[in-house]
Design an enzyme around this catalytic site. Structure first.
Site, PDB file in Angstrom:
ATOM      1  N   THR A 227       0.656  -1.491  -0.107  1.00  0.00           N
ATOM      2  CA  THR A 227      -0.087   0.062   0.128  1.00  0.00           C
ATOM      3  C   THR A 227       0.907   1.204   0.021  1.00  0.00           C
ATOM      4  O   THR A 227       2.014   1.161   0.494  1.00  0.00           O
ATOM      5  CB  THR A 227      -1.006  -0.073   1.343  1.00  0.00           C
ATOM      6  OG1 THR A 227      -1.454   0.983   1.265  1.00  0.00           O
ATOM      7  CG2 THR A 227      -0.022  -0.178   2.374  1.00  0.00           C
TER       8      THR A 227
ATOM      9  N   TYR B 195      -2.458   0.402  10.049  1.00  0.00           N
ATOM     10  CA  TYR B 195      -2.373  -0.498   8.510  1.00  0.00           C
ATOM     11  C   TYR B 195      -0.972  -0.387   7.670  1.00  0.00           C
ATOM     12  O   TYR B 195      -0.645  -1.258   7.280  1.00  0.00           O
ATOM     13  CB  TYR B 195      -3.577   0.403   7.818  1.00  0.00           C
ATOM     14  CG  TYR B 195      -3.827  -0.093   6.571  1.00  0.00           C
ATOM     15  CD1 TYR B 195      -4.350  -1.407   6.227  1.00  0.00           C
ATOM     16  CD2 TYR B 195      -3.303   0.741   5.345  1.00  0.00           C
ATOM     17  CE1 TYR B 195      -4.027  -1.969   4.925  1.00  0.00           C
ATOM     18  CE2 TYR B 195      -3.711   0.267   3.999  1.00  0.00           C
ATOM     19  CZ  TYR B 195      -3.852  -1.138   3.795  1.00  0.00           C
ATOM     20  OH  TYR B 195      -4.033  -1.429   2.475  1.00  0.00           O
TER      21      TYR B 195
HETATM   22  N1  UFG Z   1     -13.115  10.647   2.286  1.00  0.00           N
HETATM   23  C1  UFG Z   1     -13.978  11.676   2.504  1.00  0.00           C
HETATM   24  N2  UFG Z   1     -15.126  11.142   3.026  1.00  0.00           N
HETATM   25  C2  UFG Z   1     -15.403   9.657   2.646  1.00  0.00           C
HETATM   26  C3  UFG Z   1     -14.528   8.971   2.667  1.00  0.00           C
HETATM   27  C4  UFG Z   1     -13.079   9.290   2.209  1.00  0.00           C
HETATM   28  O1  UFG Z   1     -13.649  12.775   2.442  1.00  0.00           O
HETATM   29  O2  UFG Z   1     -16.580   9.502   3.089  1.00  0.00           O
HETATM   30  C5  UFG Z   1     -11.522  11.181   1.984  1.00  0.00           C
HETATM   31  C6  UFG Z   1     -10.383  10.475   3.066  1.00  0.00           C
HETATM   32  O3  UFG Z   1     -10.461  11.539   3.884  1.00  0.00           O
HETATM   33  C7  UFG Z   1      -9.116  10.723   2.205  1.00  0.00           C
HETATM   34  C8  UFG Z   1      -9.771  10.597   0.642  1.00  0.00           C
HETATM   35  O4  UFG Z   1     -11.150  10.557   0.684  1.00  0.00           O
HETATM   36  O5  UFG Z   1      -8.750  12.037   2.233  1.00  0.00           O
HETATM   37  C9  UFG Z   1      -9.806   9.000   0.291  1.00  0.00           C
HETATM   38  O6  UFG Z   1     -10.154   8.136   1.274  1.00  0.00           O
HETATM   39  P1  UFG Z   1     -10.657   6.701   1.231  1.00  0.00           P
HETATM   40  O7  UFG Z   1     -10.978   6.236   2.573  1.00  0.00           O
HETATM   41  O8  UFG Z   1     -11.206   6.401  -0.256  1.00  0.00           O
HETATM   42  O9  UFG Z   1      -8.878   5.835   0.914  1.00  0.00           O
HETATM   43  P2  UFG Z   1      -7.644   6.014   2.053  1.00  0.00           P
HETATM   44  O10 UFG Z   1      -6.860   6.954   1.244  1.00  0.00           O
HETATM   45  O11 UFG Z   1      -8.115   6.372   3.421  1.00  0.00           O
HETATM   46  O12 UFG Z   1      -7.097   4.618   1.886  1.00  0.00           O
HETATM   47  C10 UFG Z   1      -7.140   3.886   0.876  1.00  0.00           C
HETATM   48  C11 UFG Z   1      -7.180   2.483   0.917  1.00  0.00           C
HETATM   49  C12 UFG Z   1      -6.128   1.773   1.711  1.00  0.00           C
HETATM   50  C13 UFG Z   1      -4.610   2.395   1.005  1.00  0.00           C
HETATM   51  C14 UFG Z   1      -4.734   3.834   0.638  1.00  0.00           C
HETATM   52  C15 UFG Z   1      -3.511   4.184   0.042  1.00  0.00           C
HETATM   53  O13 UFG Z   1      -8.321   2.287   1.878  1.00  0.00           O
HETATM   54  O14 UFG Z   1      -5.800   0.564   1.707  1.00  0.00           O
HETATM   55  O15 UFG Z   1      -5.909   4.325   0.075  1.00  0.00           O
HETATM   56  O16 UFG Z   1      -3.595   5.736  -0.373  1.00  0.00           O
HETATM   57  F1  UFG Z   1      -3.550   1.910   1.606  1.00  0.00           F
END
Ligand code: UFG
Length: 326
Positions: free
Chosen positions: A118, A142
């Site tokens: 990741t 994670y």
């Molecule tokens: N976000 C929102 N509202 C939501 C969901 C997400 O504003 O309802 C924002 C988060 O704060 C973040 C972005 O959208 O800024 C992306 O969030 P995600 O939850 O879609 O993904 P993450 O970046 O947290 O994590 C994902 C995977 C991980 C991986 C990571 C690597 O879940 O497994 O990307 O960047 F490691």
């Protein structure tokens, strides 16, 4: 054609992988404990075994009796904020069970292994875009649980007849263009999935987690990669290992970042009306931005993405979500 074991093959990315492998004539065995996976997403041509990769007494005989040549390991827990609340569960599921699986491969002489790592291993993502050789300083359990597994792989490859490719995924989104599988986790947390659910009025509004990040519009920036392009990375990695290639660690992203607001605009364009949103507090463990430098996978495996377009990704995620509604 090869006998391949896919762990987590009933999950979002693993189910796409299984379809891609059976489409190419490989013989696939899926192991999944169905903790978050969905049995119905497993390609019907694959053999399905319900069970846990941390169970050596299940995995070793499987590897042996099915003459498995390569393992593609997706099984694991993926929700960053959950990892902050339940770190030991993440170290157990992602690190300890991976160790058991890697050990089983070494014991059974299965020397080709592809690992779902990741972008979270880079931490705050201060060097942008992130190169594989940049400092690794994950800011959540994670990312640490996955980085530890990378280290286990690195050391195993030095000591045994064992080669691997670790793929560092950035933000995977979208669904199978043929509509056979897609993101189906019941308690969705990923941005594009949640935005599509709001677009279909299954939730009243989308919460934007943090409007005060040091980014161009104050919201988090990520490098969204279409799941089909990510699967292509795995197919190239598999060819590389089958040809006797050396261990590699590779970023999987496009090298372009979009903010949460830009994603919201793309979803609004898709549905032809503004998506209702509300600014909410930042989520624990979220970095401001994560963008890949994808030069290594392009030059070393010849990867050429075919869906590097946010509207394409949103359209396919939305189509899958509509199908779920029907
Ligand atoms: N976000 C929102 N509202 C939501 C969901 C997400 O504003 O309802 C924002 C988060 O704060 C973040 C972005 O959208 O800024 C992306 O969030 P995600 O939850 O879609 O993904 P993450 O970046 O947290 O994590 C994902 C995977 C991980 C991986 C990571 C690597 O879940 O497994 O990307 O960047 F490691």
């Amino acid at each position: 054609m090869a006998n391949i074991l896919v762990t987590g093959g009933a999950g979002y990315i693993g189910s796409h992988m299984t379809y891609a492998l059976v489409d190419r004539g490989h013989s696939v065995t899926v192991v999944d404990n169905l903790s978050t996976g969905v049995r119905g997403l497993v390609a019907p041509q694959a053999e399905f075994v319900e069970g846990d990769i941390g169970d050596e007494t299940l995995v070793r005989p499987l590897l042996r009796h099915r003459n498995i040549e390569a393992v593609i390991h997706f099984a694991g827990s993926v929700v960053v904020p959950d990892s902050v609340e339940q770190p030991l569960r993440y170290y157990n599921n992602n690190t300890m069970k991976s160790l058991t699986l890697i050990d089983a491969c070494v014991q059974e002489g299965v020397g080709k292994f592809i690992f779902s790592s990741t972008a979270a291993v880079y931490g705050m993502g201060e060097d942008h875009p992130a190169c594989e050789s940049d400092e690794k300083s994950p800011i959540n359990p994670y990312g640490r649980s996955k980085l530890m597994t990378e280290w286990i792989l690195e050391d195993a490859a030095k000591a045994y007849d064992f080669r691997y490719v670790a793929l560092r995924y950035f933000n995977v989104a979208g669904a199978d263009p043929q509509g056979r599988t897609g993101q189906s986790t019941p308690r969705a947390t990923h941005l594009i999935k949640k935005a599509c659910q709001v677009a279909l009025q299954r939730a009243p509004e989308l919460e934007i987690f943090g409007g005060d990040f040091p980014t161009r519009d104050g919201t988090g920036i990520r490098d969204y990669i279409h799941v089909s392009d990510l699967i292509e990375c795995h197919l190239l990695a598999l060819d590389h290992l089958i040809k006797g290639g050396e261990p590699k660690v590779l970023n999987c992203g496009y090298g372009q970042g979009f903010s949460v607001r830009e994603v919201v605009e793309a979803v609004s364009r898709q549905i032809g009306r503004p998506l209702p949103v509300r600014i909410a507090p930042r989520r624990a463990g979220d970095p401001a931005q994560l963008i890949a430098n994808p030069s290594r996978i392009r030059s070393e495996l010849g990867w050429r993405p075919a869906h590097a377009d946010l509207s394409d990704i949103v359209a396919s995620a939305y189509a899958w979500e509509q199908r779920q509604n029907a």
